[in-house]
Design a protein around this motif. Structure first.
Motif, PDB file in Angstrom:
ATOM      1  N   ARG A 133       0.834  -1.205   0.000  1.00  0.00           N
ATOM      2  CA  ARG A 133       0.000   0.000   0.000  1.00  0.00           C
ATOM      3  C   ARG A 133       0.868   1.255   0.000  1.00  0.00           C
ATOM      4  O   ARG A 133       0.536   2.255  -0.650  1.00  0.00           O
ATOM      5  CB  ARG A 133      -0.913  -0.022   1.232  1.00  0.00           C
ATOM      6  CG  ARG A 133      -1.678   1.265   1.480  1.00  0.00           C
ATOM      7  CD  ARG A 133      -2.593   1.142   2.688  1.00  0.00           C
ATOM      8  NE  ARG A 133      -1.880   0.767   3.894  1.00  0.00           N
ATOM      9  CZ  ARG A 133      -2.482   0.542   5.072  1.00  0.00           C
ATOM     10  NH1 ARG A 133      -3.800   0.639   5.167  1.00  0.00           N
ATOM     11  NH2 ARG A 133      -1.777   0.204   6.134  1.00  0.00           N
ATOM     12  N   ASP A 134       1.987   1.183   0.731  1.00  0.00           N
ATOM     13  CA  ASP A 134       2.854   2.359   0.839  1.00  0.00           C
ATOM     14  C   ASP A 134       3.419   2.789  -0.506  1.00  0.00           C
ATOM     15  O   ASP A 134       3.588   3.988  -0.777  1.00  0.00           O
ATOM     16  CB  ASP A 134       3.983   2.085   1.832  1.00  0.00           C
ATOM     17  CG  ASP A 134       4.838   0.882   1.426  1.00  0.00           C
ATOM     18  OD1 ASP A 134       4.296  -0.086   0.855  1.00  0.00           O
ATOM     19  OD2 ASP A 134       6.064   0.902   1.693  1.00  0.00           O
ATOM     20  N   ILE A 135       3.684   1.828  -1.380  1.00  0.00           N
ATOM     21  CA  ILE A 135       4.234   2.153  -2.692  1.00  0.00           C
ATOM     22  C   ILE A 135       3.169   2.822  -3.564  1.00  0.00           C
ATOM     23  O   ILE A 135       3.446   3.802  -4.270  1.00  0.00           O
ATOM     24  CB  ILE A 135       4.787   0.891  -3.384  1.00  0.00           C
ATOM     25  CG1 ILE A 135       5.930   0.292  -2.559  1.00  0.00           C
ATOM     26  CG2 ILE A 135       5.239   1.209  -4.808  1.00  0.00           C
ATOM     27  CD1 ILE A 135       7.129   1.204  -2.397  1.00  0.00           C
ATOM     28  N   VAL A 136       1.946   2.304  -3.520  1.00  0.00           N
ATOM     29  CA  VAL A 136       0.846   2.912  -4.274  1.00  0.00           C
ATOM     30  C   VAL A 136       0.640   4.349  -3.816  1.00  0.00           C
ATOM     31  O   VAL A 136       0.464   5.264  -4.633  1.00  0.00           O
ATOM     32  CB  VAL A 136      -0.448   2.086  -4.093  1.00  0.00           C
ATOM     33  CG1 VAL A 136      -1.641   2.810  -4.706  1.00  0.00           C
ATOM     34  CG2 VAL A 136      -0.292   0.713  -4.742  1.00  0.00           C
TER      35      VAL A 136
ATOM     36  N   LEU B 107       3.612   6.555  -5.037  1.00  0.00           N
ATOM     37  CA  LEU B 107       3.504   6.873  -6.463  1.00  0.00           C
ATOM     38  C   LEU B 107       2.487   7.991  -6.683  1.00  0.00           C
ATOM     39  O   LEU B 107       2.733   8.936  -7.444  1.00  0.00           O
ATOM     40  CB  LEU B 107       3.097   5.626  -7.249  1.00  0.00           C
ATOM     41  CG  LEU B 107       4.175   4.542  -7.395  1.00  0.00           C
ATOM     42  CD1 LEU B 107       3.569   3.258  -7.950  1.00  0.00           C
ATOM     43  CD2 LEU B 107       5.304   5.017  -8.298  1.00  0.00           C
ATOM     44  N   ALA B 108       1.353   7.882  -6.004  1.00  0.00           N
ATOM     45  CA  ALA B 108       0.334   8.921  -6.139  1.00  0.00           C
ATOM     46  C   ALA B 108       0.861  10.262  -5.633  1.00  0.00           C
ATOM     47  O   ALA B 108       0.641  11.310  -6.252  1.00  0.00           O
ATOM     48  CB  ALA B 108      -0.927   8.510  -5.382  1.00  0.00           C
ATOM     49  N   GLY B 109       1.576  10.205  -4.516  1.00  0.00           N
ATOM     50  CA  GLY B 109       2.126  11.426  -3.942  1.00  0.00           C
ATOM     51  C   GLY B 109       3.150  12.094  -4.845  1.00  0.00           C
ATOM     52  O   GLY B 109       3.312  13.323  -4.812  1.00  0.00           O
ATOM     53  N   ALA B 110       3.847  11.280  -5.642  1.00  0.00           N
ATOM     54  CA  ALA B 110       4.859  11.806  -6.556  1.00  0.00           C
ATOM     55  C   ALA B 110       4.270  12.198  -7.909  1.00  0.00           C
ATOM     56  O   ALA B 110       4.998  12.640  -8.799  1.00  0.00           O
ATOM     57  CB  ALA B 110       5.965  10.778  -6.758  1.00  0.00           C
TER      58      ALA B 110
ATOM     59  N   HIS C 140      11.505   9.445 -14.886  1.00  0.00           N
ATOM     60  CA  HIS C 140      12.699   8.885 -14.252  1.00  0.00           C
ATOM     61  C   HIS C 140      13.123   9.680 -13.019  1.00  0.00           C
ATOM     62  O   HIS C 140      13.426   9.116 -11.972  1.00  0.00           O
ATOM     63  CB  HIS C 140      13.861   8.826 -15.251  1.00  0.00           C
ATOM     64  CG  HIS C 140      15.120   8.295 -14.642  1.00  0.00           C
ATOM     65  ND1 HIS C 140      16.163   9.120 -14.236  1.00  0.00           N
ATOM     66  CD2 HIS C 140      15.512   7.034 -14.344  1.00  0.00           C
ATOM     67  CE1 HIS C 140      17.128   8.385 -13.717  1.00  0.00           C
ATOM     68  NE2 HIS C 140      16.768   7.116 -13.779  1.00  0.00           N
ATOM     69  N   GLU C 141      13.144  10.986 -13.128  1.00  0.00           N
ATOM     70  CA  GLU C 141      13.585  11.805 -11.998  1.00  0.00           C
ATOM     71  C   GLU C 141      12.638  11.669 -10.811  1.00  0.00           C
ATOM     72  O   GLU C 141      13.063  11.756  -9.655  1.00  0.00           O
ATOM     73  CB  GLU C 141      13.715  13.274 -12.420  1.00  0.00           C
ATOM     74  CG  GLU C 141      14.856  13.544 -13.387  1.00  0.00           C
ATOM     75  CD  GLU C 141      16.204  13.091 -12.822  1.00  0.00           C
ATOM     76  OE1 GLU C 141      16.521  13.466 -11.671  1.00  0.00           O
ATOM     77  OE2 GLU C 141      16.931  12.365 -13.519  1.00  0.00           O
ATOM     78  N   LYS C 142      11.369  11.455 -11.080  1.00  0.00           N
ATOM     79  CA  LYS C 142      10.393  11.297 -10.003  1.00  0.00           C
ATOM     80  C   LYS C 142      10.531   9.943  -9.307  1.00  0.00           C
ATOM     81  O   LYS C 142      10.420   9.831  -8.085  1.00  0.00           O
ATOM     82  CB  LYS C 142       8.964  11.416 -10.548  1.00  0.00           C
ATOM     83  CG  LYS C 142       8.590  12.771 -11.085  1.00  0.00           C
ATOM     84  CD  LYS C 142       7.141  12.729 -11.576  1.00  0.00           C
ATOM     85  CE  LYS C 142       6.704  14.051 -12.174  1.00  0.00           C
ATOM     86  NZ  LYS C 142       5.309  13.985 -12.690  1.00  0.00           N
ATOM     87  N   VAL C 143      10.765   8.900 -10.097  1.00  0.00           N
ATOM     88  CA  VAL C 143      10.718   7.549  -9.536  1.00  0.00           C
ATOM     89  C   VAL C 143      12.053   7.093  -8.946  1.00  0.00           C
ATOM     90  O   VAL C 143      12.084   6.257  -8.035  1.00  0.00           O
ATOM     91  CB  VAL C 143      10.236   6.540 -10.608  1.00  0.00           C
ATOM     92  CG1 VAL C 143      11.358   6.205 -11.602  1.00  0.00           C
ATOM     93  CG2 VAL C 143       9.682   5.275  -9.966  1.00  0.00           C
TER      94      VAL C 143
END
Length: 359
Positions: A216-219, A222-225, A300-303
């Protein structure tokens, strides 16, 4: 079995159902009516509904010699939550059905549901129904999970595009090595009354096998980014199998780099102890329940700096095929060698010989 346990027949099917479901308060507004009627009632407006189901059979998916019932209940719920998160959704409700053989007492089912209850509390999910029946083949658990996502927010397996980055959360192979460790200690315990398993320094591996977590934390990260993956899947049958699912559905190829595959230190130590090929185990072991996803190259810079996420490769044109790029630059065809649920016998599953070291 323990002494002074309560036979399930003494409280009956409905008494058991009442006992195991009465401590599941509803926490989601979409859960209008849970257990206690002919059907659960849920209301969704402005969202798409997601449904997934998973069945666990004693002797095939779990061994009660070393799997505590509370852990089993937790895992049975979490693996379904993971499927919903892999669609970029949110799990809301579960329905749990059991096949119970006569060797189980009321307290055993209590322990199983304690694990289910804990998982529901951690992830904010409601248990809204289920079924129980007799089983002649040990314990059978079937969990169906209902979730939701905004209509424009769902992520499928088939959306990957050429030049997309391939990302994975966490680390790989630990759950498989945890299983090998548990099986080793089970074999060593045969015929010994006061056997103490040797888990020192390998607790992480045992936890990854017995008590996995849905990402859940990854989802949320990702949304936060501001990142919406182009495709996503959870790693239940092994990285190779899941990546091939994405590539086949998306009509693409891929390149995954051996030196970028995230592997925990305990996993590496265990593989060396057992004489297993570490990378093969990480690619094909399964049950990691990490998220494998693709994002546009522009992200790329975001992830690249997201905690718990690693870029391990990129999507290519379909004509280039799917390959693992080894540390020396050699390309090897990527093959699905994860667990085959339909194999007539575990020993005949291709995963097993594939896991052996070729040295």
């Amino acid at each position: 079995m323990e002494q002074n346990l309560t036979e399930i027949s003494s409280i009956g099917e409905f008494g058991l159902i009442d006992r195991i479901t009465r401590e599941f308060p509803l926490v989601n507004a979409s859960s209008l009516r849970g257990t206690g009627d002919d059907a659960a009632v849920m209301r969704y407006a402005g969202t798409d509904v997601l449904v997934t189901t998973d069945m666990l059979l004693e002797g095939v998916h779990f061994d009660l010699t070393y799997v505590p019932l509370k852990h089993l209940g937790y895992k049975a719920a979490v693996v379904n939550f993971s499927d919903i998160y892999a669609m970029n959704g949110t799990p809301r409700q579960i329905v749990v059905s059991l096949g119970i053989s006569r060797r189980f007492a009321v307290e055993h089912i209590d322990a199983l549901y304690d694990g289910l209850r804990t998982a529901c509390a951690v992830y904010g999910v409601d248990l809204v129904g289920g079924d129980t029946t007799a089983s002649r083949q040990g314990l059978v658990i079937s969990v169906t999970c209902i979730g939701d996502a905004p209509a424009d927010g769902i992520v499928y397996r088939d959306g990957a595009k050429d030049t997309d980055l391939i990302c994975v959360s966490g680390d790989l192979g630990a759950a498989y090595m945890g299983l090998q460790l548990l099986e080793r200690e089970k074999t060593a315990s045969a015929g010994q009354k006061d056997f103490v398993p040797k888990f020192d320094g390998k607790e992480y591996l045992v936890e990854r096998q017995l008590k996995p977590e849905a990402r859940r934390d990854i989802v949320q990260a990702l949304a936060g980014a501001g990142i919406k993956p182009t495709s996503m899947i959870d790693v239940s049958d092994g990285l190779s199998s899941e990546l091939l699912h994405i590539c086949r559905g998306s009509h693409t190829g891929c390149r995954v780099y051996e030196d970028r595959i995230p592997i925990d230190y305990q996993t590496a130590v265990m593989a060396e102890e057992l004489g297993m090929n570490l990378v093969t185990a990480a690619l094909n072991g399964g049950e990691d329940y990490e998220l494998l996803f693709t994002v546009p190259l522009a992200d790329h810079e975001k992830v690249k700096d997201l905690p718990g996420v690693k870029v391990i490769g990129h999507i290519t044109k379909e004509s280039l095929g799917c390959a693992l790029v080894t540390r020396d630059g050699t390309e090897m065809p990527l093959r699905a060698q994860g667990f085959n649920h339909m194999a007539p016998d575990p020993a005949s599953d291709p995963t097993y010989p594939a896991m052996k070291s070729e040295e």
